[in-house]
Structure formats: structure tokens, C-alpha cells
Design a protein around this motif. Structure first.
Motif, mmCIF file in Angstrom:
data_model
loop_
_atom_site.group_PDB
_atom_site.id
_atom_site.type_symbol
_atom_site.label_atom_id
_atom_site.label_comp_id
_atom_site.label_asym_id
_atom_site.label_seq_id
_atom_site.Cartn_x
_atom_site.Cartn_y
_atom_site.Cartn_z
ATOM 1 N N UNK A 236 29.432 6.173 16.424
ATOM 2 C CA UNK A 236 30.532 6.372 15.482
ATOM 3 C C UNK A 236 30.845 7.843 15.225
ATOM 4 N N UNK A 237 29.958 8.719 15.693
ATOM 5 C CA UNK A 237 30.226 10.133 15.428
ATOM 6 C C UNK A 237 30.497 10.876 16.733
ATOM 7 N N UNK A 238 30.673 10.087 17.795
ATOM 8 C CA UNK A 238 30.966 10.676 19.088
ATOM 9 C C UNK A 238 32.213 11.541 18.959
ATOM 10 N N UNK A 239 32.103 12.782 19.344
ATOM 11 C CA UNK A 239 33.258 13.661 19.229
ATOM 12 C C UNK A 239 33.258 14.448 17.926
ATOM 13 N N UNK A 240 32.487 13.981 16.971
ATOM 14 C CA UNK A 240 32.428 14.691 15.687
ATOM 15 C C UNK A 240 31.141 15.504 15.576
#
Lengths: 736, 160, 121
Positions: A236-240
Motif C-alpha cells: 500500500x505504500x509502494x511509490x510512497x
């Protein structure tokens, strides 16, 4: 009921609502509605059905809804143009979807004969690959699809392997309410973790941007886990965040275990290392955002955000928390509870309403019993008791009306089913038809609504099949090719009236009369008025084109329609104009629970005749009554002869007829205008009665429509006037 | 014989049945107490047209319309001239509630299944179709009646 | 005190399924029928976690998430997007709007509960 089964019922209920929404939306679009919200609503309807179907694993429904939804989405996005042909396909798809929903509800999920054809059409329309595998979406479970599924996964080594995860959140991670702490907690579930905090980027307190992220972690996981599981934690935090996962073999002791252990461990965490190690050097800091956030109010609150800080990872408790919640707590929170959009409504189990209606029925009866007792006791009408009783009666009536209003519903629910029918029949007959509806909001008791669908269905079929001419004939008559069938509802004098009209050729009276003569329904030499001829179509045994066409001829003729309307306490008739079309008018009581009745007696029995059927009452004079032999008699009324039927005999209460002059005649008009006079001993009065079923505990009785309970507490029978008249006619025919 | 108890009692274990017995003329009958809703005095019934002679009519039972079956007539005996001395046993038969007109209710019996003997062939055909078995007790013979066929068949109404 | 979860879905069926799954797990469940309604309930109920559908009338899930994230009082509340869309575009849009995570319908109740526990302390 098992809660899931209850939700399943809710689902099917909701499906019906969504199907109605879907159809009316598509129809509106067909009519030129270009409001984007309309197509959104249409899309949502199918989408919701698919969602629920997925929850209950209704495979056939899911598959069809999925293709349908995709096509609608293409239409919504403008990639598929909205043309009449496209909408026609969508409407047919809506019909199939409705069938699939109902099949799923019945548990008879079989292949729909039209489904696969439509699936191909929809796919072709929306550019979905024709052989697209519907299993592309995994419906069995909800899945966290590994974002990095392509990662090369070596076989999990047997010994204690490990991973080193370097994790550096960006501000976006916190902005989405993800928490580094919680991610670390998730990681800790995968195995033994050693967490090292890198806080060297944290700027001095005054320079901290609450929206930015400064901390980074290095987590060493040992134990039986794999990279996919780790990536799932960060899905869910991929890229963040910056994320780096490296695998460490069992033999590789390359990382500095000792120093790590000395600092933090998941089992025995160090105390508040975070703030303590804030270095003076801010490193790379976005100056602009710092300036923008320099105001003291924007600085993080000393209290951590409420939802974080598990004790095992207190090291991150002071990570830059998203702005503290409740900055302005109650000021804006005073909005109050939600105001209902559609007026306050509650859902009530129908059984409860029915029970209430029954009870109010009892109340009405008891009130009547009491009133009668008071009368019998000889109390003056002006006495306080009698006057109090009058008020009670008033109140009782009001309660009854209000309670009946609870069960009242607009006829829309039935009318909504008709567009589909019209489409189907139009397709079968090859006649273009436009359906116009009016008065959908007209309310009537739910029990009446439920029983309207069949007769209406038949009448509409009849209107298209028999009423409308072929397009060629219409053209020859100078009419537009498209026929119009109109369905209208309105209230008139305490009843609901429903009209089905067409702009066709009207009744072919010659032909109708010919058929009636051929079938022995009328004498060849009989002279009949136009109205009488038109109403021949309601006669049992008369069924014009039923042999010719399989549309109206599903084994029912208009006589069946008339009987079902009568069973509801209603009447039906037809008015036809040659070349202009026909109008069927049915009038029905607003409720099946009460009836306005005339209380009469016949051979000592108290009976109730529905007032709606009675035209007038009269005292027969000897010279007006003529015998036709046997017990058959007619009475002349204003020059015409109508059969005189002895109710006592018709019901078998007596063997010998009542002397006509000793009784009272009720002139009644049957459906289609046929008249008869019912001879009874006396009229006792008029009153509203509560209808009680005879069939609940017994069975149907010929000549009796239902029962009621009168003021004396006894059961009185409600006459089924049409049956009495038709049966007596038959007797009369035999007699003459 | 202690298998049959006149019950003030609570014996209702496995294989035990409670029956309510009543008289029609000189004969005694009984039905399973589980089917009985209440027992009430006779009230005049409203005659029903086109009904078999054993259907006395319908009465108002707290707002429900209840058919009254003259059990004597139904079983093939002479029909009952109902009076205040008669009793109506209100019974549940399937979904329906029916009043059974009898002369008097006599007893509540608790019996085990094995004391119910098969109906001998001597019984009349009418009787046989209702009687499920016989119980001998204190020199009396009590016929156990099955209620499922008491109401007339729901005849298909002729299309008028 | 049990955690309050706000579910926002226009489908009664889904709302009831969510309630069943979440109430069984001991959460307090408050419901809303669309985004606008969700904002009202949010104000009144102060949930700790939000689970929202995407396709809804009046205000869709994207709009709702943006509203929540734009409000100082609520921006820290984790929001899980519940949707049948498993395609990347919808997920990405939801993430752009500020969704914390997503759950693909039809959901397994246990996994739904796990997902909620995953984003809430």
C-alpha cells in the motif's frame, strides 16, 4: 434467519431496485437524456449487482455483469458512442441481467439462452477480446496482488535465511495515513526483526516540516519468510517510500549483528531514540516547504497521533506525525446528524404492517359490535356514551386509513416492468411500439399492486398484438409507423383507475361478432350495440387471435383478465373507436382489506354485496316480473328486461323462489355492462366491512367472494356477484 | 394397567402421546393433543353455500373465519343438532385452523405408542379413512382420529 | 473501547456484509450511503478507520477521500478503498486521492479485519 441468508435476500431486493434504475436510466438515455449522472447511475447499478454477486459467488451473474459493466464503462467514457442501436443492445442486456438475477435468486443458475450472444455483442461493441478469459479477475478471495510479482524468487533456503529491508518513507506515505510504525509491526509478524533507525535527516525542531518525512529504517528479518510476503507489507505504500529488499543467505553473517542488537530490538526496544538522535545538520531539506510551514501552529504537537506507537516500536513514536487531529474540534463538528435526503423513512418488515392492519380490522369490528350493543341497550343518541362512541368510530376510521396508507405504494413498481414486455412483444410482432406511462406515482395497497402485474401484462400484450396494426397498415392509414401504447393510473372516487390504450385500428366489430356467433356465445340474430360487441371479448371462451399468435395466446384470454380483476374487487371495460384505437379501463379498490358493502338478508342469512357493483335498488312490482319457465324470471326496468336472480336460491339457502314483490331487487351491472337484478329479502344498511379470507381456513366457495364479521360478531358472507350472475344465466339458459 | 395414565401428569417422554378424548353419541374418540388449540362452547355458525353437509358453516374466532366440521356427520354418523351443550374443539390441521363439533370432551390420556392397536377390518370405509387406531381402556374402546382428511378436498371450481 | 469503523457504500448489501464482518470482529460500525453522507457521519462519529466504496452517487470514493484528506481534523484517519476494481488505474487514482490501502471485493471477512488492523494501531 442466518445473517448471511438475510443479507442474500437484501442483495436480491437491492438487485431489483438496481435493475429498475438500470432500465429507467437506459430508457431515459434512449429518450435523449444526456445527463452524465444518468449513465453513471446505469453503470453503478450493474457494478453493484456484480459486486454483490461476487460476494455470493453467483458465477453466471458475475460473468455477465462483468462484460456488461465493461461495455457500460466504455460508453460512459465516450469510447463507445451512445447510439440508438447501442442502447437497444444495452436494454436487451439489462433484460438478460434481470433474468440472471432472478435465476440466481431461485437457485436455478442455468445458462441463459440469450446470454452468450449478448456477451459477444457487448464485447464486440466495447472492444473486449471475444475470447477473453473471464477468470481474469479472481473472485474467490480478495487478494493483495504482489506489485512486484516479477521478482525472481529463488527457492526458500532451508536454514534460517534473512532479508534486509531498507525503508525510507516519503511525506506522501504519511499523507495517506499510512504509518511507518504499523508497517514495521507488520514486518515483525513475518519473523524476528531487528530495526535500526536512521534519523540523521531530521532537521532541528524549528525547521521540521510536518508534512515531510525524515526518518528511515533498516530492518533485518530472519525466519521463514519470503520476499513476496515482505513486499505485501509494503504494497500500500509502494511509490510512497524508498524500499530496498536484499536477501541474505544463512551463511552470510555480513551484517553487524552486534551493534544492531545493542541498539534496538523488537522484543526489547530502546527508549525514545528518535528525538534523542536528531542531529544538528538538517541535510537536504526542502527550503520552500519549510518556510511555508514555519508557523508555530504547524509544528507537530508534542502528543503523538492517537493511533500509533505500539510499545514494541516506541522508537518511531515521534516520527513526523501527520498534523494532529482535532485541531479545531467541535467548532465545525456542530453540523448535527445527517438530514435524510428522501425524507425520514424506515424499513419495516411487511409482516408487522400486516399484523397491524389485521389488528385495526379487529378494532373496527369491535367498535361496531360495541356500537350495536349500545344501540340495543336503548341509550339515546345524544347520551354521553353514544356520543363518545361516535368519536371512537371517527378515530377508528382514521386509524384504519392511516394504517392502510402505510402499505400503500406507487404503481411504479408494476409499471416499470412493462417497458421490457413492450420491447419483447414489439420484437416478436415486428411492430415498432412506444410505451407512454402516466401517473406512476399513484398509490394503491401493496396487495393490490402485487396482483396487478399479470392482468396488466396480458392487456399490454393484447394491445400490441391485437390493438396495433402492422406498420404497413398504419402507413396506409396515414399513421406514423410507430404505434403508441399508453399506460395510465389515477385515482377516481376512492378507487384506482388504470387505463391501457393503444392508437391502433380499434375493435373489428364484425369479426368479433362473427367469432362470438361461431362459438355459440351469442345468437346469430341477436342485435347488439357497439359497446356490447366490444365487451364480448371478455366472455369466457372468446379468444380472438389466440390461435393465430402465440403472443397473447399463452393460454389466457381476456376473460381470464376480467376474472383476475374481479377477484380484486375491480371492474374492467373497453371503449373502442374504429381506426383510432381502444382503451381498456379497469377500476380497482385501493385496498383488499376493506370494502364498502350493502348488508342484505336472504332466507335468514345476512350477506354483504359490494356497493361498487350496485347501480340502484328497487321494489319489484308484480307486473314487471315475468316468468320464463322453471324458476327463471326477468324483470322489466325502464323498458328493458334483465334477469331476476333469487340470491337465496342461487346460494342454495332455499328451494322455492321468493315472491318478487316480497323482496328488494339490487340492480347490478356486471363487467362489460351486462345487467342483472338480485332479489333479496331485505336491505339492512350500508357499511364498510373488513374483508376476511374464507380460503385461509377453508376453501373457495362458489358465489362467495370472501367473508366479514359484522357488528353482532357473526360471520357474514360477501357475495361474488359476477359468479352468481353467470351461474344463474347458465341455469336460465338450461331452463329456457 | 399402568401404561395408560389419566394424566394430571407430566409424563410425555419418548414414545408417550397425550390425547384428548371426546364423545360423539355413545362412542369415544380421541385426537393428538398437540393439534388442539382450544376448546370452546357452541356458537351459531353462518351457513356456507355449496358445502358438504358435514360443514356446519363458519364462525368468528377472534377475527378469523373458522369452518365448523360436524365430526359425527363427517365420520358417517347422524349429524349433530348443535346446541349449547355441544363443544367445539379448535384444531390446527396443517396451515388451517378448524373447529370440530363434538358432544362433549371427556378426558386427557397419556399413552405409549404400543397401546394403540390397528383398526380392525370391521370398521366402515368412512370410519376407516379417519381412524388411525384403537385404544382399549377400562373396558372402553377409544378410536384415535387422524385430522388430516377432516376438511373436504379443495374442489376445483368450475369456470363460471 | 472498541474501535469505530466507518463504512461508506451505496449498496445496502455491501453495507450489511461489512457490518456483519466487522461487528463480528468486535468493531463498532457506523455506516454511510455515499461520500457526502460519509462526511456527515465522519463528523458525528469520529471513526478510527474508514472503509469506502468508489462508485457511489452524489460523491464518489475519490471525492470523499480527497475531502477527508483535505480536512485537518480527519487527515490522519486511515482509509481503505473497497472496490471490485482490481485494475491498477482505479487503485492508483484512489492512492492519488490519499487512500491508505485497498481491498478487492468480494472480500474475505478475516482478511478485511486483518487489513483494518494493519492500518490501525
Amino acid at each position: 434467519m442466518d445473517p448471511l441468508a438475510a443479507i442474500r435476500e437484501t442483495f436480491f431486493q437491492e438487485c431489483e431496485e438496481q435493475l429498475a434504475e438500470l432500465e429507467s436510466g437506459l430508457l431515459a438515455m434512449e429518450g435523449g437524456d444526456q445527463d452524465p449522472e444518468t449513465i453513471n447511475a446505469v453503470f453503478r447499478a450493474v457494478h453493484s449487482i456484480k459486486g454483490g454477486a461476487g460476494a455470493f459467488q453467483l458465477e453466471a451473474l458475475i460473468r455477465f455483469a462483468h462484460v456488461f459493466e465493461t461495455a457500460l464503462d466504455e460508453m460512459r467514457s465516450g469510447r463507445v458512442p451512445i447510439t440508438p442501436d447501442v442502447l437497444k443492445t444495452m436494454l436487451r442486456a439489462a433484460d438478460v441481467l434481470a433474468d440472471l438475477v432472478r435465476a440466481a435468486h431461485d437457485g436455478s443458475e442455468t445458462e441463459h439462452p440469450l446470454a452468450s450472444g449478448l456477451v459477444d455483442e457487448l464485447k464486440a461493441m466495447s472492444g473486449q477480446a471475444a475470447d477473453e478469459d473471464e477468470a481474469e479477475e479472481d473472485w474467490g478471495d480478495f487478494e493483495f496482488q504482489p506489485m512486484a510479482a516479477a521478482v525472481d524468487m529463488p527457492e526458500a533456503p532451508a536454514g534460517p535465511a534473512g532479508f534486509v529491508v531498507k525503508f525510507k518513507p516519503r511525506g506522501d506515505l504519511y499523507a495517506k495515513a499510512n504509518e511507518a510504525a504499523l508497517l514495521l509491526r507488520e514486518l515483525a509478524r513475518l519473523g524476528q526483526t531487528v530495526v535500526e533507525l536512521d534519523a540523521h535527516e531530521v532537521p532541528p525542531l524549528t525547521e521540521i516540516d510536518p508534512e515531510a518525512a525524515y526518518l528511515a529504517w533498516t530492518i533485518t528479518i530472519s525466519g521463514d519468510t519470503d520476499e513476496i510476503a515482505i513486499r505485501e507489507v509494503f504494497e500500500w505504500v509502494d511509490g510512497d517510500c524508498e524500499l530496498e529488499i536484499t536477501k541474505q543467505g544463512p551463511a552470510d553473517g555480513g551484517f553487524d549483528m552486534a551493534s544492531l542488537l545493542a541498539r534496538v530490538q523488537d522484543e526489547a526496544p530502546a527508549e525514545d531514540e528518535g528525538p534523542a538522535v536528531v542531529p544538528a545538520n538538517a541535510g537536504e531539506v526542502d527550503v520552500a516547504s519549510l518556510i511555508a510551514n514555519l508557523s508555530p501552529a504547524a509544528a507537530p504537537e508534542p502528543e503523538p497521533a492517537p493511533a500509533i506507537a505500539p510499545p514494541t516500536l516506541s522508537v518511531v513514536a515521534s516520527a513526523p506525525a501527520p498534523a494532529a487531529p482535532d485541531a479545531a474540534p467541535e467548532a465545525q463538528a456542530a453540523g448535527g446528524p445527517r438530514k435524510s435526503e428522501a425524507g425520514a423513512t424506515i424499513r419495516v418488515d411487511l409482516d408487522r404492517v400486516d399484523r397491524l392492519i389485521d389488528l385495526v380490522g379487529e378494532l373496527v369490528i369491535n367498535q361496531a359490535v360495541l356500537a350495536q350493543r349500545v344501540m340495543e341497550a336503548g341509550l339515546a343518541r345524544a347520551s354521553a356514551v353514544a356520543m363518545g362512541l361516535d368519536e371512537l368510530e371517527q378515530l377508528t376510521r382514521e386509524i384504519q386509513d392511516s394504517v392502510m396508507a402505510i402499505r400503500a405504494q406507487p404503481v411504479k413498481s408494476v409499471f416499470q416492468r412493462m417497458p421490457r414486455l413492450v420491447r419483447e412483444v414489439a420484437a416478436m410482432t415486428g411492430k415498432p411500439v412506444r410505451l407512454v406511462t402516466e401517473g406512476e406515482g399513484t398509490e394503491v395497497d401493496k396487495t393490490v399492486i402485487e396482483r396487478l402485474a399479470d392482468p396488466l401484462t396480458h392487456m399490454i400484450r393484447n394491445a400490441i398484438d391485437h390493438g396495433l396494426e402492422s406498420p404497413e397498415k398504419r402507413a396506409a392509414a396515414g399513421k406514423p409507423a410507430e404505434g403508441v401504447v399508453k399506460l395510465a393510473a389515477f385515482h377516481r372516487s376512492g378507487r384506482i383507475v388504470i387505463e391501457v390504450s393503444d392508437d391502433g385500428g380499434g375493435i373489428n366489430r364484425e369479426r368479433v361478432k362473427g367469432i362470438a356467433i361461431e362459438k355459440g356465445l351469442v345468437a346469430a340474430e341477436a342485435t347488439l350495440s357497439d359497446e356490447e360487441i366490444d365487451n364480448l371479448i371478455f366472455m369466457p371462451g372468446f379468444s380472438t387471435a389466440a390461435e393465430v399468435s402465440d403472443i397473447s395466446g399463452r393460454g389466457v384470454g381476456m376473460d381470464v383478465v376480467r376474472r383476475s380483476i374481479q377477484a380484486l374487487g375491480g371492474r374492467i371495460n373497453i371503449v373502442s373507436k374504429p381506426g383510432k384505437g381502444s382503451t381498456f379501463t379497469m377500476s380497482l379498490p385501493l385496498t383488499l382489506a376493506v370494502l364498502d358493502g350493502m348488508v342484505v338478508s336472504a332466507h335468514g342469512q345476512t350477506l354483504v354485496a359490494p356497493i361498487t357493483a350496485i347501480v340502484e335498488t328497487l321494489q319489484p312490482k308484480a307486473e314487471d316480473v315475468h316468468s320464463l319457465g322453471g324458476h327463471a324470471r326477468v324483470i322489466s326496468i325502464r323498458g328493458g328486461f334483465v334477469p331476476l336472480i333469487d340470491v337465496g336460491m342461487a346460494l342454495g339457502y332455499r328451494r322455492d323462489p321468493l315472491e318478487a314483490t316480497q323482496g328488494v331487487a339490487l340492480l347490478i351491472e356486471g363487467e362489460g355492462g351486462s345487467r342483472a337484478a338480485l332479489l333479496v329479502d331485505a336491505i339492512q344498511g350500508q357499511r364498510q366491512v373488513v374483508i376476511k379470507s374464507l380460503e385461509a381456513n377453508y376453501r373457495q366457495v362458489p358465489g362467495v367472494a370472501a367473508a366479514t364479521i359484522l357488528g353482532d360478531g357473526r360471520v357474514a358472507l360477501i357475495l361474488d356477484i359476477d359468479t352468481i350472475v353467470t351461474v344463474s344465466r347458465g341455469d336460465m339458459r338450461k331452463a329456457s | 394397567m399402568n401404561q395408560i395414565l389419566t394424566s394430571n401428569g407430566q409424563a410425555q417422554a419418548g414414545g408417550m402421546k397425550e390425547l384428548i378424548s371426546f364423545r360423539i353419541g355413545a362412542q369415544e374418540f380421541c385426537v393428538d393433543i398437540m393439534a388442539i388449540r382450544e376448546i370452546r362452547g357452541w356458537t351459531a355458525a353462518t351457513a356456507l353455500p355449496q358445502s358438504p353437509s358435514f360443514v356446519k358453516g363458519v364462525i368468528n374466532l377472534r377475527g378469523a373465519v373458522l369452518p365448523i366440521v360436524d365430526l359425527a356427520s363427517r365420520l358417517g354418523f347422524e349429524s349433530t343438532e348443535a346446541s349449547d351443550r355441544n363443544v367445539i374443539i379448535v384444531a390446527q390441521i396443517g396451515e388451517q385452523v378448524v373447529g370440530l363439533l363434538v358432544d362433549a370432551v371427556s378426558d386427557i390420556l397419556t399413552v405409549t405408542d404400543d397401546v394403540i392397536q390397528p383398526t380392525p377390518d370391521v370398521a366402515s370405509e368412512t370410519a376407516k379413512s379417519f381412524i388411525r387406531g384403537l385404544i382399549a381402556m377400562d373396558g372402553r374402546m377409544i378410536s384415535l382420529i387422524g385430522l388430516d382428511r377432516v376438511l373436504p378436498e379443495n374442489v376445483e371450481l368450475e369456470a363460471a | 473501547m472498541s474501535m469505530t469503523v466507518l463504512t461508506v457504500d451505496d449498496s445496502r448489501t455491501m453495507r450489511e456484509m461489512l457490518r456483519l464482518a466487522l461487528a463480528d470482529a468486535g468493531f463498532r460500525v457506523v455506516q454511510a450511503e455515499d461520500g457526502l453522507h460519509g462526511l456527515e457521519v465522519l463528523q458525528a462519529e469520529k471513526p478510527q478507520v474508514i472503509v469506502t466504496d468508489i462508485n457511489m452517487p452524489r460523491m464518489d470514493g475519490f471525492g470523499f477521500i480527497e475531502e477527508v484528506r483535505g480536512d485537518q481534523r480527519y487527515r490522519a484517519i486511515p482509509i481503505l478503498v473497497l472496490t471490485t476494481e482490481s485494475d491498477a488505474e482505479k487503485k492508483n487514482r484512489a492512492r492519488m486521492a490519499g487512500a491508505t490501502g485497498w481491498i478487492v471485493k468480494p472480500f474475505n471477512p478475516d482478511k478485511l479485519v486483518d487489513a483494518i488492523r494493519r492500518v490501525a494501531a
